[in-house]
Design a protein around this motif. Sequence first.
Motif, PDB file in Angstrom:
ATOM      1  N   GLY A 175      -5.959 -12.547 -12.755  1.00 15.29           N
ATOM      2  CA  GLY A 175      -6.248 -11.120 -12.642  1.00 15.29           C
ATOM      3  C   GLY A 175      -7.219 -10.596 -13.678  1.00 15.29           C
ATOM      4  N   SER A 228      -3.516  -4.320 -11.931  1.00 14.58           N
ATOM      5  CA  SER A 228      -3.728  -5.432 -11.032  1.00 14.58           C
ATOM      6  C   SER A 228      -4.214  -4.944  -9.668  1.00 14.58           C
ATOM      7  N   GLY A 268       0.598  -7.548  -7.876  1.00 11.77           N
ATOM      8  CA  GLY A 268      -0.788  -7.657  -7.462  1.00 11.77           C
ATOM      9  C   GLY A 268      -1.029  -7.127  -6.063  1.00 11.77           C
ATOM     10  N   PRO A 271      -7.119  -9.902  -7.937  1.00 13.21           N
ATOM     11  CA  PRO A 271      -7.255 -11.244  -8.504  1.00 13.21           C
ATOM     12  C   PRO A 271      -8.267 -12.080  -7.741  1.00 13.21           C
ATOM     13  N   GLU A 327      -5.326  -7.782 -16.438  1.00  9.11           N
ATOM     14  CA  GLU A 327      -3.990  -8.282 -16.113  1.00  9.11           C
ATOM     15  C   GLU A 327      -3.360  -8.985 -17.305  1.00  9.11           C
TER      16      GLU A 327
END
Length: 542
Positions: free
Chosen positions: A343, A50, A410, A55, A347
């Motif tokens: 993500g 991540s 993240g 993201p 992710e």
Amino acid sequence: MGTMKFHYKISYGYQTERGGALAGLLVLLFPVLLPSLFSPLSHASPSKFSEWNAPKPRHLPLLKSALQLQKDPNASKPRHLPLFKGALQREYATGKQSDLWVPLVDQGWRPCVGSPKALSLPEKSQGYIQVFLDGGLNQQRMGICDAVAVAKILNATLVIPHLEVNPVWQDSSSFMDIFDVDHFIHVLKDDISIVKELPDEYFWSTREYYATAIRATRIKTAPVHASANWYLENVLPVLQSYGIAAISPFSHRLTFDNLPMDIQRLRCRANFQALIFVPHVRELGDALVNRLRYPSSKNRVLGNGHLMDYIDAHNKQEPWKFVVLHLRFDKDMAAHSACDFGGGKAEKLALARYRQRIWQGRLLNSQFTDEELRSQGRCPLTPEEIGLLLAALGFDNSTRLYLASHKVYGGEARISALRRLFPLMEDKKSLASSEERARIKGKASLLAAVDYYVSMHSDIFISASPGNMHNALVGHRTYENWKTIRPNMALLGALFLNKSINWSEFEQAVVEGHEKRQGHIRLRKTKQSIYTYPAPDCMCHL
């Protein structure tokens, strides 16, 4: 790993022309051969995947204009860009605040948990009760209060509860490390007998003793939400035979229904009055609250290690109001929810692998699509989404926001949109020095205790997703009649799925959907927790 390198060297020495192909194959096999790189550094830390793939904003249309107003080439793009755009345009263009800061009106309810004066402790106790509590701080808190109630039901002496090492955070903090034990005993002295340690004759009754074999004094069969009669029928005989009984597991082992009123009120008295944090946690919490309310004040640490905020006695500065946001966004939460958080494929793969390893696929949510989960309100709000909610409710870029959270899954990229909406966002690290935080460093329970304390002194509290801390604070602030915003998860899920919604439509829907979700009394229903819904059991309607 060593074998893999050996074969690779042989291939490189004898078949150099295939080196490129092997390198490509290794890239494809990287997640399989080196799974540790795709696991979090800890349960609370962002995974490396991540971090590599920041993201992207999920709601691009709503956030676009905001980015035009604040050009930042290094920032990750918000997921809900159109909403984000509208939010920033509204904030920077108008700077208007809503009436959210106005305290709750008197709803006609008062705390009603006083100890019955007519009742006195029996002269003889039936024996000693031990409980072993797992979970995080707030789950343990509820277990402590249930243990007080069970001791009262059995007329037993309660041994200060043993807190298990937290399996997620690896925190070994004891009851006395977190809570003021002398205050706890004093407040409840007219209700039950409490001892810090067992008498010497029971020295053998330890956690290790019960972990090694089946013991006659250990009760393992307490059902979830057991009745008072269950304890009288199953635990009292053990007490009478051995003088001691240890209940493990104990979390959620006492019903919320069909109990005498004095037992219900005793639980609330334990929760809302007897359980206070140790002095150094309260001291640090007070310092953080003062720095949020008086940001221009000088702060200092005295040479003896005690914290204090230096505020001129004649300083006429008006205290700032602030919001506490509990941002519960760690990897466990993200994986358990089975939702998509923007993500990308990396992710999704990391979360799916983690979900399989921890829960072996035993998750109901994993059977549904992301759209189905969001429309049902089952997806926790991302930092970006909770920021959009706050902006729609009327908070602007002058709002002081305290972030109550462990490390966010993240990393900084995940909270960049929230930080750009609320540049005055603070947390423990930004408000206190490393020296001031030394006694709570690496101790999840104490970190959570500081956040709980600050949350209880804020003007408004809001949580990004339901959970034990959300439930505990909703109940505690309801008890005090303090404003607490409960996000309408189903409404927000539907709004964020609508990719064509504009800011004014989003704002209107949010405001209308949260008019009655700001701390209004909700009476407890059957099976609901008394710690989240203290009325009517522990509050009197005047």
